[in-house]
Design an enzyme around this catalytic site. Structure first.
Site, PDB file in Angstrom:
ATOM      1  N   SER A 107     -11.074   8.057   3.555  1.00  0.00           N
ATOM      2  CA  SER A 107     -12.534   8.147   4.115  1.00  0.00           C
ATOM      3  C   SER A 107     -12.444   8.230   5.690  1.00  0.00           C
ATOM      4  O   SER A 107     -11.766   9.032   6.167  1.00  0.00           O
ATOM      5  CB  SER A 107     -13.562   7.047   3.765  1.00  0.00           C
ATOM      6  OG  SER A 107     -14.539   7.609   3.870  1.00  0.00           O
ATOM      7  N   ASP A 130     -14.903  10.976  -1.969  1.00  0.00           N
ATOM      8  CA  ASP A 130     -14.446  10.060  -1.205  1.00  0.00           C
ATOM      9  C   ASP A 130     -13.320   9.060  -2.199  1.00  0.00           C
ATOM     10  O   ASP A 130     -13.615   8.751  -3.180  1.00  0.00           O
ATOM     11  CB  ASP A 130     -15.563   9.030  -0.911  1.00  0.00           C
ATOM     12  CG  ASP A 130     -15.140   8.042   0.230  1.00  0.00           C
ATOM     13  OD1 ASP A 130     -14.011   7.603   0.228  1.00  0.00           O
ATOM     14  OD2 ASP A 130     -15.829   7.914   1.279  1.00  0.00           O
TER      15      ASP A 130
END
Length: 270
Positions: free
Chosen positions: A59, A171
């Site tokens: 991320s 993610d």
């Protein structure tokens, strides 16, 4: 000939020292704009001449790892966190799969890394995402850096997933929010992990908070970080996309690294 002969022992000694010293890897955890804490940690590591031989991230950690691997130092990262037009990158344009396409975020990563591919970086880099089709962790070690970072940052329910071949990527925090294991597998003797996780116990205020909290609960129970030292700089919960916490998180990162720097130096050795 004599001059050349005199220089060789010193050069050989330097080569042996380089071979003998421990290889250091840093795992940069995810956490949205709390990633400014990574900058504070990098500042302290640089001040104490701690080498970094491998980087991996999830991320926002993927973005920091990619930028660092491409040549950004902590000062350049600090400038980017403070001067980048975050509101523009987070502009809402809803579709069936998410609220924010984050095209400008992808463009920023591509521009700042000078379009380098992952395998072209100055420092070995890996980026973690998750495939919603196969339910597997995907580790990028080559290919389009910006697209990999974009996929790794696609918070479900907020950012649109990234289609790639037969995969639909989101993610990486769902399966590996602070990829110390990935850094270890790259060849690091010493793994420094920077986890940005700080649980939120307040009542969720909207549907996005509920989605994010549910994912946090579902993933936190089984995620262990493989590292020689885990830095946890975030001292209280701050929402992932809250710009007002940038300076505070950066300061926490620096504070945490200073508190643990002697331990890090001992791990790394001379």
């Amino acid at each position: 000939m004599l001059g050349i002969g005199n220089k060789r022992p010193a050069a050989d000694a330097e080569a042996r020292l380089h071979q003998q010293r421990k290889k250091v890897g840093v795992a940069f955890g995810g956490g949205g704009l709390k990633g400014s804490a990574h900058v504070g940690v990098l500042q302290v590591l640089a001040e104490h001449n701690i080498p970094i031989d491998f980087v991996a991230g999830t991320s926002i950690g993927a973005a920091v790892a990619a930028l660092y691997a491409s040549g950004y130092d902590w000062k350049m990262l600090d400038f980017l966190f403070n001067e980048y037009d975050i509101d523009s990158a987070l502009k809402v344009r809803p579709n069936r799969k998410g609220l924010i396409p984050a095209d400008k975020y992808t463009d920023m990563i591509r521009t700042c890394t000078k379009r380098k591919r992952i395998e072209e970086m100055d420092i070995p880099l890996k980026i973690v995402a998750v495939d919603l089709i196969s339910w597997k962790k995907i580790i990028f070690d080559r290919g389009d850096t910006a697209l990999a970072v974009r996929a790794s940052s696609a918070i479900p329910g907020i950012f649109t997933p990234v289609p790639m071949g037969d995969m639909l990527l989101v993610d990486g925090y769902i399966l590996d929010n602070c990829p110390g294991d990935v850094v270890r597998a790259m060849g690091a003797d010493v793994v420094i992990a920077i986890s940005l996780y700080a649980p939120d116990k307040s009542e969720p205020g909207n549907i996005l908070d509920i989605v994010h909290r549910s994912l946090d609960i579902a993933t936190s129970s089984f995620q262990e970080i493989d590292a020689d030292i885990v830095l946890r700089p975030i001292q209280r919960h701050i929402k992932s996309l809250d710009k007002s916490g940038l300076a505070e998180c950066r300061a926490w990162g620096e504070q945490c690294a200073r508190e643990h720097i002697e331990e890090i130096i001992e791990l790394v050795g001379s």
